[in-house]
Design an enzyme around this catalytic site. Structure first.
Site, PDB file in Angstrom:
ATOM      1  N   CYS A 139      12.515  83.036 106.224  1.00  0.00           N
ATOM      2  CA  CYS A 139      13.179  82.051 107.091  1.00  0.00           C
ATOM      3  C   CYS A 139      14.685  82.254 107.066  1.00  0.00           C
ATOM      4  CB  CYS A 139      12.810  80.635 106.649  1.00  0.00           C
ATOM      5  SG  CYS A 139      13.602  79.361 107.648  1.00  0.00           S
ATOM      6  N   CYS A 142      16.748  79.062 107.085  1.00  0.00           N
ATOM      7  CA  CYS A 142      16.800  78.383 105.779  1.00  0.00           C
ATOM      8  C   CYS A 142      17.715  79.119 104.811  1.00  0.00           C
ATOM      9  CB  CYS A 142      15.413  78.326 105.125  1.00  0.00           C
ATOM     10  SG  CYS A 142      14.058  77.932 106.219  1.00  0.00           S
ATOM     11  N   ASP A 143      17.600  80.421 104.744  1.00  0.00           N
ATOM     12  CA  ASP A 143      18.203  81.174 103.631  1.00  0.00           C
ATOM     13  C   ASP A 143      19.331  82.122 104.032  1.00  0.00           C
ATOM     14  OD1 ASP A 143      16.400  79.958 101.903  1.00  0.00           O
ATOM     15  OD2 ASP A 143      14.859  81.447 102.300  1.00  0.00           O
TER      16      ASP A 143
END
Ligand code: NDP
Length: 316
Positions: A139, A142-143
């Site tokens: 992701c 997300c990261d």
């Protein structure tokens, strides 16, 4: 024969969608029962730091956030149970569900929050750095932030891979995209966008042989050209996998409308209703576009409110 248990509201799955549904349903006196599923806490339990969920200005780890959500659901007496629902029968007015520990549950309403699972390549080196939280992610939204100013590699050639490569290109000095065939699967517009981005290098006919690293995490990737069989190493600190997701919806297939991949279809856009009255869906089990904790939580809230209204109408 095992005793039949009756409930107003059965929630299947314990990610942000399931817990938000539980908090709302419990506060509405629906006495929800939740089965946590095979991965209690859901996909966030494999994420390190969550910095984009509103309300946590300093960020929070995925596992910690899920513990907080569980506590909040239990504070209002949600009956949270380990185990999973292995079979359902949605053919009648009462929705029958069977748990892995042999219980038969008859639910007036069911909220499906079983999520989706990111697909990974399955290489032992990929799994090693994924488990250690050291540079493998599925992701970018997300990261990606953790790789600001660094070099990353992303695998995949669909719309997700293109979108995520483009997202990473704004943060990273260089993004290398590994495409296993000599063409993209993504839509033309997405393909063109990555091709036009200066710091994205696309390697066609290229597959990952091994994710390389040390005790601190990923340091590079060894790739192979599947035509020439030549191998080489690409330095990077982040290895992103964007080869698709699988919604965890197999047990509902005989009853619920889904798309060709298995994402549950909403009967009426703007609601959480499925084609079966009294069965609602929230989170990634129906969402192949946004897939965020906060959108899952939002649809979890919708599902609980829809279930509450459905129950109120039943009781006349
Ligand atoms: P897709 O299934 O569309 O694409 C998966 C990609 O991963 C393919 O290019 C595939 O290669 C590649 N792949 C699969 N397995 C491997 C492997 N083992 N090694 C290397 N590469 C592999 O998944 P997406 O998540 O990209 O998209 C899912 C759906 O969501 C699509 O319908 C998409 O259009 C939609 N979507 C739309 C977006 C938008 O419009 N903004 C954004 C994101 C998704 P190959 O092509 O060779 O099979």
């Amino acid at each position: 024969m095992s005793e039949i248990e009756k409930t107003n509201c059965l929630i299947i799955g314990s990610g942000p969608a399931g817990y938000t549904a539980a908090i709302y349903a419990a506060r509405a006196d629906m006495n929800p029962v939740m089965y946590e599923g095979l991965q209690p806490g859901g996909q966030l339990t494999t994420t390190n730091e969550v910095e984009n969920f509103p309300g946590y200005p300093e960020g929070i780890t995925g596992p910690e956030m899920m513990i907080e959500l569980k506590k909040q659901a239990q504070r209002f007496d949600t009956d949270v149970r380990p185990g999973f629902i292995e079979k359902v029968d949605f053919s009648g007015d009462v929705h029958k569900c069977w748990s892995d520990d042999g219980k038969e549950i008859h639910a007036k309403t069911v909220i499906i929050a079983t999520g989706a699972s990111a697909k990974y390549l399955g290489l032992p080196s990929e799994q090693k750095y994924l488990e250690m939280g050291g540079g493998v992610s599925a992701c970018a939204v997300c990261d990606g932030f953790f790789y600001k100013g660094q070099e990353t590699v992303i695998v995949g050639a669909g719309d997700s891979a293109c979108e995520e490569a483009h997202y990473l290109s704004k943060l990273c000095t260089k993004v290398t995209m590994l495409v296993r065939r000599d063409e993209f699967r993504a839509s033309k517009i997405m393909e063109d966008r990555v091709k036009k981005t200066e710091n994205i290098e696309i390697l066609f006919n290229t597959e990952t042989e091994e994710v390389l690293g040390d005790d601190n995490g990923v340091t590079g990737v060894r790739v192979i050209n599947n035509k020439t069989k030549e191998t080489h190493e690409i330095p990077c600190t982040g290895f992103f996998v964007a080869i698709g997701h699988k919604p965890n919806t197999d047990i509902f297939k005989d009853y619920l409308n889904t798309d060709e991949v298995g994402y549950i279809s909403y009967e009426q856009p703007g609601t959480s209703r499925t084609n079966v009255a009294g069965v609602f869906v929230a989170g990634d089990a129906a969402d192949k576009t946004y897939r965020q904790a906060v959108t899952a939580a939002g649809t979890g809230c919708m599902a609980a409110l829809d279930a509450e209204r459905y129950l109120a109408a039943l009781e006349g």
